[in-house]
Motif scaffolding. Structure first.
Motif, PDB file in Angstrom:
ATOM      1  N   HIS A   7      53.129  -6.906  20.128  1.00  0.00           N
ATOM      2  CA  HIS A   7      52.465  -7.594  19.008  1.00  0.00           C
ATOM      3  C   HIS A   7      52.805  -6.907  17.683  1.00  0.00           C
ATOM      4  O   HIS A   7      53.125  -5.707  17.650  1.00  0.00           O
ATOM      5  N   TYR A  49      51.100  -5.652  15.532  1.00  0.00           N
ATOM      6  CA  TYR A  49      50.276  -4.498  15.171  1.00  0.00           C
ATOM      7  C   TYR A  49      50.663  -3.222  15.918  1.00  0.00           C
ATOM      8  O   TYR A  49      49.998  -2.186  15.760  1.00  0.00           O
ATOM      9  N   ASP A  62      53.622 -12.700  16.665  1.00  0.00           N
ATOM     10  CA  ASP A  62      52.179 -12.935  16.611  1.00  0.00           C
ATOM     11  C   ASP A  62      51.716 -13.479  17.964  1.00  0.00           C
ATOM     12  O   ASP A  62      52.524 -13.647  18.893  1.00  0.00           O
ATOM     13  N   SER A  63      50.429 -13.790  18.060  1.00  0.00           N
ATOM     14  CA  SER A  63      49.888 -14.198  19.365  1.00  0.00           C
ATOM     15  C   SER A  63      50.587 -15.441  19.901  1.00  0.00           C
ATOM     16  O   SER A  63      50.853 -15.535  21.103  1.00  0.00           O
ATOM     17  N   ASN A 123      42.021 -15.305  20.837  1.00  0.00           N
ATOM     18  CA  ASN A 123      41.381 -13.981  20.983  1.00  0.00           C
ATOM     19  C   ASN A 123      40.078 -14.109  21.771  1.00  0.00           C
ATOM     20  O   ASN A 123      38.986 -13.825  21.267  1.00  0.00           O
ATOM     21  N   SER A 180      45.907 -18.123  14.816  1.00  0.00           N
ATOM     22  CA  SER A 180      45.757 -18.180  13.357  1.00  0.00           C
ATOM     23  C   SER A 180      46.893 -18.985  12.728  1.00  0.00           C
ATOM     24  O   SER A 180      46.789 -19.423  11.592  1.00  0.00           O
ATOM     25  N   HIS A 225      39.380  -6.780  10.185  1.00  0.00           N
ATOM     26  CA  HIS A 225      39.512  -7.610   8.975  1.00  0.00           C
ATOM     27  C   HIS A 225      38.200  -7.759   8.212  1.00  0.00           C
ATOM     28  O   HIS A 225      38.206  -7.973   7.006  1.00  0.00           O
ATOM     29  N   HIS A 262      45.219 -12.120   6.139  1.00  0.00           N
ATOM     30  CA  HIS A 262      45.089 -12.784   7.443  1.00  0.00           C
ATOM     31  C   HIS A 262      43.806 -13.619   7.410  1.00  0.00           C
ATOM     32  O   HIS A 262      42.806 -13.191   6.814  1.00  0.00           O
ATOM     33  N   GLU A 319      41.462 -13.927   9.381  1.00  0.00           N
ATOM     34  CA  GLU A 319      40.262 -13.288   9.939  1.00  0.00           C
ATOM     35  C   GLU A 319      39.487 -12.520   8.875  1.00  0.00           C
ATOM     36  O   GLU A 319      38.435 -11.950   9.154  1.00  0.00           O
ATOM     37  N   SER A 360      49.003 -16.304   9.510  1.00  0.00           N
ATOM     38  CA  SER A 360      49.030 -15.464  10.713  1.00  0.00           C
ATOM     39  C   SER A 360      49.895 -14.233  10.441  1.00  0.00           C
ATOM     40  O   SER A 360      50.614 -14.178   9.427  1.00  0.00           O
ATOM     41  N   THR A 361      49.892 -13.288  11.355  1.00  0.00           N
ATOM     42  CA  THR A 361      50.699 -12.087  11.134  1.00  0.00           C
ATOM     43  C   THR A 361      52.175 -12.460  10.964  1.00  0.00           C
ATOM     44  O   THR A 361      52.850 -11.917  10.087  1.00  0.00           O
TER      45      THR A 361
HETATM   46  P1  13P Z   1      48.017 -13.207  15.047  1.00  0.00           P
HETATM   47  O1  13P Z   1      47.975 -14.367  15.987  1.00  0.00           O
HETATM   48  O2  13P Z   1      48.097 -13.639  13.619  1.00  0.00           O
HETATM   49  O3  13P Z   1      49.101 -12.264  15.442  1.00  0.00           O
HETATM   50  O4  13P Z   1      46.624 -12.432  15.128  1.00  0.00           O
HETATM   51  C1  13P Z   1      46.210 -11.740  16.250  1.00  0.00           C
HETATM   52  C2  13P Z   1      45.174 -10.756  15.954  1.00  0.00           C
HETATM   53  O5  13P Z   1      44.606 -10.151  16.813  1.00  0.00           O
HETATM   54  C3  13P Z   1      44.862 -10.545  14.551  1.00  0.00           C
HETATM   55  O6  13P Z   1      43.876  -9.605  14.413  1.00  0.00           O
END
Ligand code: 13P
Ligand code: SF4
Length: 355
Positions: free
Chosen positions: A77, A79, A94-95, A168, A183, A228, A251, A253, A267-268
């Motif tokens: 990911h 992060y 991203d996710s 999530n 996101s 966030h 973001h 969130e 999104s990220t």
């Molecule tokens: P993304 O889908 O934007 O990567 O976000 C995942 C996430 O956990 C953001 O805190």
């Protein structure tokens, strides 16, 4: 500790081996290894210091050996820290991107360099693969804010109102919902339902953001991302006061007043693309801190201002734990088949919609 270069420690193992006895490959940071790993260091030299590299390089080498041995891929990911993201991640994103990649994985083993709900999603998308997470405690404050029972209570309270769940969440929660979103596609998913009202769970702030982008009435849950929610509009305004030219990218969130301060919200992956496309002189990525390092590795001319918030769950994942998950084949993530079937429907519905 065993040295992988020793002739009696080849990595071919018998099927009845005891994993606790499997030697963990260890490498020394010799001049030869330094030379072999130099192309990888080139990728991260702007964000990993020469002091750190001799610690990381042997672990990265060992992971890459074990990936071949186990026929494994690492899904990383955005992060993850840069030495994981750029040096051992086979697929990054991203996710949504990781969920899509998981479905296409041919390898036998997926190591999820991310948090638990992401590993569950990979398992849903590709149930015949072995999915490992380097640390089983890598959770998420949003995923733990709601249970399957809570969703069933919402169904009763709002009969006929479709339920969209942010990715999530646990597989058990997804199994109770109509469709997933991330996101990057939440507005599209909500509007695809052609309903006047939609429940969008569990992130209150994502729900509030989506409500500003659509005419559909959004009913929210009270979950928050612990990373966030800590950003404030006043800290960002102060940073903008110091440098009016700085770009602020947030973001969804984040709290609404933070999003209102931002020049772009996404999104990220969308945040990363924004920086790559616009190449601002100075930018603040209002999200988990490692992402700035990952983008900085590829955009050395952009200055990143960092009001730094780290996700304690994402930061549980380290090179050492990735290596151990592969050596010992430990921390497998499974989903009860009955739950998996219903949860998969919600994820696949989203993926098909946004393909
Ligand atoms: P993304 O889908 O934007 O990567 O976000 C995942 C996430 O956990 C953001 O805190
Ligand atoms: Fe969950 Fe927030 Fe961490 Fe993302 S950053 S995994 S939403 S706690």
């Amino acid at each position: 500790m065993a040295n992988l270069n020793a002739p009696d420690l080849g990595l071919v193992r018998t099927t009845n081996e005891r994993f606790s006895e499997v030697p963990r490959p260890e490498f020394q940071f010799t001049p030869e290894l330094a030379a072999e790993m130099a192309p990888l260091y080139e990728k991260v030299k702007h964000v990993v210091t020469p002091m750190e590299w001799p610690h990381y390089a042997p672990l990265i080498k060992a992971i890459n050996v074990m990936k071949k041995e186990r026929n494994a891929v690492v899904l990383a990911h955005n992060y993850m820290t840069p030495e994981i993201f750029h040096c051992v991640g086979d697929f990054r994103g991203d996710s949504l991107q990781l969920a899509r990649e998981a479905a296409n994985v041919d390898a036998d083993v997926i190591v999820q360099a991310g948090v638990h709900f992401m590993a569950e999603t990979s398992k849903l998308m590709n149930p015949n693969k072995t999915v490992l997470i380097p640390d089983l405690e890598a959770g998420c404050s949003l995923a733990s804010s709601i249970t399957a029972e809570d969703v069933r209570a919402l169904r009763e309270a709002y009969p006929g109102v479709p339920i969209v769940t942010y990715v999530n969440t646990s597989a058990a929660v997804k199994a109770e919902c109509d469709i997933c979103c991330t996101s990057s596609n939440a507005v599209k998913v909500v509007e695809s339902l052609n309903a006047p009202r939609v429940l969008l769970i569990p992130d209150e702030y994502l729900a509030k953001y989506v409500a500003t982008q659509t005419d559909v009435e959004i009913i929210a849950w009270k979950g928050r991302c612990e990373v966030h929610e800590r950003f404030t509009a006043s800290e960002l305004e102060a940073l903008r006061g110091d440098d009016p030219g700085v770009k602020i990218i947030a973001h969804p969130e984040c709290p609404p007043d933070v999003i209102n301060t931002a020049d772009f919200t996404g999104s990220t992956a969308a945040m990363i693309n924004w920086v790559k496309d616009h190449q601002p002189n100075k930018v603040i990525l209002v999200t988990e801190c490692s992402m700035s390092s990952n983008v900085a590795a590829e955009a050395p001319d952009v200055e990143f201002v960092r009001p730094c918030n780290l996700c304690p769950h994402m930061k549980r994942i380290s090179l050492e734990k990735i290596l151990d998950s592969l050596v010992y084949m430990q921390n497998e993530v499974t989903v009860d088949p009955e739950i998996a079937e219903r949860a998969r429907r919600a994820v696949e519905r989203m993926v098909n919609l946004t393909n």
